[in-house]
Each structure stands twice: as structure tokens, then as C-alpha cells.
Scaffold this motif. Structure first.
Motif, PDB file in Angstrom:
ATOM      1  N   PRO A 124      -0.579   6.221  -1.901  1.00 56.40           N
ATOM      2  CA  PRO A 124      -0.871   5.634  -3.208  1.00 56.40           C
ATOM      3  C   PRO A 124      -0.034   4.377  -3.479  1.00 56.40           C
ATOM      4  N   ALA A 125      -0.647   3.417  -4.116  1.00 53.07           N
ATOM      5  CA  ALA A 125      -0.006   2.117  -4.336  1.00 53.07           C
ATOM      6  C   ALA A 125       1.238   2.225  -5.215  1.00 53.07           C
ATOM      7  N   HIS A 126       1.287   3.216  -6.092  1.00 49.09           N
ATOM      8  CA  HIS A 126       2.423   3.317  -7.012  1.00 49.09           C
ATOM      9  C   HIS A 126       3.644   3.972  -6.363  1.00 49.09           C
ATOM     10  N   VAL A 159       2.992   0.641  14.591  1.00 48.46           N
ATOM     11  CA  VAL A 159       3.295   1.291  13.306  1.00 48.46           C
ATOM     12  C   VAL A 159       4.046   0.349  12.371  1.00 48.46           C
ATOM     13  N   VAL A 160       4.921  -0.476  12.912  1.00 49.22           N
ATOM     14  CA  VAL A 160       5.696  -1.374  12.042  1.00 49.22           C
ATOM     15  C   VAL A 160       4.817  -2.414  11.353  1.00 49.22           C
ATOM     16  N   LYS A 161       3.604  -2.585  11.812  1.00 52.89           N
ATOM     17  CA  LYS A 161       2.690  -3.538  11.185  1.00 52.89           C
ATOM     18  C   LYS A 161       2.025  -2.970   9.931  1.00 52.89           C
ATOM     19  N   LEU A 162       2.125  -1.662   9.717  1.00 55.18           N
ATOM     20  CA  LEU A 162       1.423  -1.013   8.608  1.00 55.18           C
ATOM     21  C   LEU A 162       2.244  -1.143   7.329  1.00 55.18           C
ATOM     22  N   PRO A 163       1.705  -1.768   6.292  1.00 54.49           N
ATOM     23  CA  PRO A 163       2.521  -2.151   5.135  1.00 54.49           C
ATOM     24  C   PRO A 163       2.977  -1.002   4.243  1.00 54.49           C
ATOM     25  N   HIS A 164       2.292   0.127   4.302  1.00 59.66           N
ATOM     26  CA  HIS A 164       2.653   1.233   3.413  1.00 59.66           C
ATOM     27  C   HIS A 164       3.461   2.314   4.120  1.00 59.66           C
ATOM     28  N   LEU A 165       3.921   1.978   5.321  1.00 58.61           N
ATOM     29  CA  LEU A 165       4.814   2.858   6.069  1.00 58.61           C
ATOM     30  C   LEU A 165       6.093   2.101   6.415  1.00 58.61           C
ATOM     31  N   VAL A 166       7.188   2.842   6.541  1.00 53.69           N
ATOM     32  CA  VAL A 166       8.436   2.291   7.065  1.00 53.69           C
ATOM     33  C   VAL A 166       8.842   3.145   8.256  1.00 53.69           C
TER      34      VAL A 166
END
Length: 242
Positions: A124-126, A159-166
Motif C-alpha cells: 500500500p502506498a501509505h 530486487v533493488v530496482k523495486l521502489p516499494h521494497l528495501v
């Protein structure tokens, strides 16, 4: 006269502090600084009330293997004075990624890009980005989940390219071996892989080596673990449904 609930609370507190003492002693024996190893209390099959009692001792991070059970506890314990951090440490199937993305703070068992992409898309964005570790089959155990060590770097780079994951690190569950030296040896392989990924991809946030459990936490700390996952030594033996 003490009540059963009071006795249980005291028992959990004593076991929790005993695990803390084991970790502290392992750090001293390994020449590591106190507090360099985080305790993840594994609460699978135990109740939300058990979690609450251990949280009252100061524990904040809890690991759940069964996703729906974990979500139920997360919901039950929301809104309290204590903010808990929830880690998914069990297998994640495609039909469960939405639950993990919406409710957990960490996912330790990402072992293929498809699952990472689904977690990313369904976060979720929030909420803050989901912290993830790549599960690695470090010793090649035939019954173990996880990506082969040789494939970790390529998956990490995606995986590091995915913006909603760290991407925070790697997680391992090696097969049991008896001697301390043998335990250290297999954990050392994971530590070397962890350092290779961190250096190659230049990831400052890549800081978590999730390895070691009740039976081998001392060896894991000696080899470089930053997070040990302990359940039985805190909560006691488990009774699984038939």
C-alpha cells in the motif's frame, strides 16, 4: 497465590531474559559489541496474549511463519501503546503476497523475482517500503527453500530496482549439524555471501544477516549474524495441529 496467567507471564519473562543473556554472552565470546545482534522472537502457534507478554518485557520484533495466523495477531495487537515490528519468516506463495504486503514490516523469505514483484506491486502506498531479505539455501539442503548461492547476486540486482521494497539482507535456515565448528562453517558461508552482495552492489541499507535459531544461535553470532530467530527457547515447545 499466583494465578496460571501470572505464572505463564513470569515463565515467558524468565525465558526471554535467558535468551537475551545467551546472545550477550555470544557477542562477548565472539569479540562483538553488545547490541550488534538483534533478537527476533518467533511466535508461530502462540497466542496474541503470549506475544503481548513478551512485548511487555521490551521485545519489539516478532516473526511469524504462517501468514494468516500472523495477520490475525497483527490485527489483534494493533492500536496498543507498544508499536510492534512484524516479520514474515515463512514461505510466501503467490496467493499470499497481498497479505504480506499489506500487514507485515519485513519479509525474510523472498527467493524468486515473481514474489518480489508481487510484494512490490501490492504494498500500500501509505506504508513505508517493505523490508525484504533473500532466502538462500546456503548448504544445498534438498528439502530447504531458498535460492542457490550462485544466483543471489542476480536476484538482488533486480530486487533493488523495486521502489516499494528495501533489500535489507539475506536469510538462511541450514540443515542441523552437531558440532559448533560445523555450525560456524556453514554460517560463515552465508556471511561471506552477504558481504559479497553488499560490496558488489554498494548497498548501504543491506545490513541484515538473518541466521541462527534456538539450537545454533551462538555459532551464528560467532559467524556474523545480525539477527537471530528464536522461538522455542522463549515460548516453549510447540503443538502443531494434525
Amino acid at each position: 497465590m499466583s494465578t496460571p496467567d501470572h505464572d505463564l507471564s513470569n515463565s515467558l519473562r524468565d525465558k526471554f531474559h535467558a535468551v537475551q543473556a545467551r546472545i550477550a554472552a555470544a557477542c562477548v565470546a565472539s569479540g562483538r559489541s553488545a547490541g550488534s545482534v538483534q533478537l527476533l522472537a518467533v511466535s508461530k502457534t502462540f497466542s496474541a496474549d503470549n506475544v503481548r507478554q513478551v512485548a511487555a518485557c521490551g521485545q519489539r520484533d516478532f516473526g511469524e511463519n504462517y501468514i494468516q495466523e500472523g495477520v490475525d495477531k497483527i490485527i489483534a495487537l494493533q492500536g496498543g501503546d507498544i508499536q510492534l515490528v512484524w516479520h514474515c519468516i515463512g514461505p510466501i506463495q503467490s496467493n499470499k503476497t497481498k497479505l504480506v504486503a499489506e500487514h507485515f514490516d519485513w519479509a525474510h523469505t523472498v527467493d524468486r523475482l515473481k514474489i518480489a514483484q508481487r510484494l512490490n506491486d501490492q504494498r500500500p502506498a501509505h506504508l513505508a517500503p517493505l523490508n525484504v531479505c533473500l532466502q538462500v539455501n546456503i548448504d544445498g539442503g534438498e528439502t530447504k527453500s531458498g535460492i542457490a548461492p550462485v544466483d543471489v547476486l542476480a536476484l538482488a540486482a533486480e530486487v533493488v530496482k523495486l521502489p516499494h521494497l528495501v533489500l535489507r539482507g539475506i536469510m538462511t535456515i541450514p540443515d542441523s549439524v552437531e558440532s559448533f565448528d560445523a555450525q560456524v562453517a556453514v554460517h560463515a558461508k552465508a556471511c561471506a555471501l552477504f558481504q559479497e552482495v553488499k560490496a558488489t552492489l554498494n548497498l548501504p541499507q543491506f545490513d541484515s544477516l538473518s541466521m541462527g535459531m534456538t539450537g545454533d544461535l551462538e555459532a551464528a553470532v560467532h559467524a556474523g549474524s545480525t539477527m537471530v530467530r528464536v522461538g522455542t527457547a522463549i515460548f516453549g515447545g510447540r503443538t502443531y495441529p494434525a
